[in-house]
Design a protein around this motif. Structure first.
Motif, short mmCIF file in Angstrom:
data_model
loop_
_atom_site.label_atom_id
_atom_site.label_comp_id
_atom_site.label_asym_id
_atom_site.label_seq_id
_atom_site.Cartn_x
_atom_site.Cartn_y
_atom_site.Cartn_z
N ASP A 97 1.16 -0.75 0.14
CA ASP A 97 -0.26 -0.58 -0.19
C ASP A 97 1.19 1.11 -0.23
N GLU A 99 0.48 4.48 0.28
CA GLU A 99 0.31 6.15 0.41
C GLU A 99 1.41 6.99 0.12
N GLU A 102 4.80 10.40 4.81
CA GLU A 102 5.89 9.31 6.20
C GLU A 102 4.99 8.22 6.73
N HIS A 103 5.29 7.25 7.31
CA HIS A 103 4.76 5.99 7.82
C HIS A 103 5.79 5.59 8.66
N GLU A 104 5.36 5.44 9.83
CA GLU A 104 6.36 4.66 11.14
C GLU A 104 6.45 2.97 10.77
N ASP A 109 8.39 -4.49 9.55
CA ASP A 109 8.41 -4.27 7.95
C ASP A 109 9.96 -4.14 7.78
#
Length: 183
Positions: A97, A99, A102-104, A109
Motif C-alpha cells: 500500500d 500511500e 511518512e509512515h512509521e 516491516d
C-alpha cells in the motif's frame, strides 16, 4: 545479455518451485556490475538451490548459495580467494500500500522487501546474497601483519627493521595531555 532465472509471480504453483542455481563466474560478474559492484572478481559463480513459494501477496525465497570470490587484503594488498556459503530467507510483498507521506515502520516491516515488478529473479538474489556475505574489510588471514607504514615491505614475507615514525607534531599537545592524565 545475462541469462536470468526469472520466475513470474503469478505462475508460482501452490506447492512452490525448487530452483537449482548454477551461474558461471562471467554471469555473476555481469549481474554484480549491473548493481555497481565493479571490484568483485568471481573465481566460481554462485551455485546452490532455492525454493520459491507464494502465499497471497507474499513471495518467500529460501535457499543456500556458495561461491568463491577473489578479494584484496586490506592489510597487505595480497589477492586471496574467499569461499562464501550463505543461507537466505527472503520475504517479498507484491502489492504494498503505497500511500504518499511518512509512515512509521514496524519491526516486521524491516524483514519484508517490496517486489519490484511481477517477477522474481533467482540469479540476482544469489549474486546479491554472496555480495552481502563478503566482509567490508577482507584480510587474507587473521594474523596478517600488513605492509610496513614506513618502507612498504610486506611484513608477512620479509621482516622489517624500520622504526615507527615519530608522531605527527600537530598532536604533541594531545600526547602531553594524555601523559599528564596518566600520572
Amino acid at each position: 545479455m545475462v541469462p536470468k532465472f526469472v520466475i513470474a509471480v503469478d505462475r508460482i504453483p501452490s506447492e512452490g518451485w525448487s530452483v537449482h542455481i548454477d551461474l558461471r563466474s562471467e554471469q555473476a560478474g555481469a549481474i554484480a556490475r549491473e548493481r555497481g559492484w565493479t571490484r568483485v572478481e568471481w573465481v566460481s559463480g554462485p551455485e546452490g538451490s532455492a525454493r520459491v513459494l507464494r502465499s497471497g501477496r507474499d513471495v518467500f525465497v529460501t535457499g543456500e548459495v556458495r561461491a568463491v570470490v577473489r578479494c584484496t587484503c586490506v592489510r597487505c594488498l595480497e589477492r586471496h580467494d574467499r569461499a562464501v556459503t550463505e543461507a537466505f530467507h527472503l520475504t517479498y510483498v507484491t502489492d504494498i500500500d503505497a500511500e504518499p507521506g511518512e509512515h512509521e515502520l514496524r519491526p516486521e516491516d524491516m524483514e519484508v522487501e517490496a517486489l519490484p515488478g511481477d517477477t522474481v529473479d533467482v540469479a540476482d538474489i544469489a549474486v546479491e546474497q554472496v555480495l552481502l556475505a563478503l566482509p567490508d574489510h577482507p584480510v587474507c588471514h587473521p594474523d596478517c601483519r600488513g605492509l610496513c607504514p614506513v618502507c612498504g615491505t610486506d611484513r608477512n614475507r620479509t621482516p622489517c627493521d624500520c622504526r615507527a615514525q615519530a608522531p605527527d607534531p600537530r598532536f604533541a599537545a594531545l600526547a602531553r595531555w594524555k601523559s599528564s592524565r596518566a600520572s
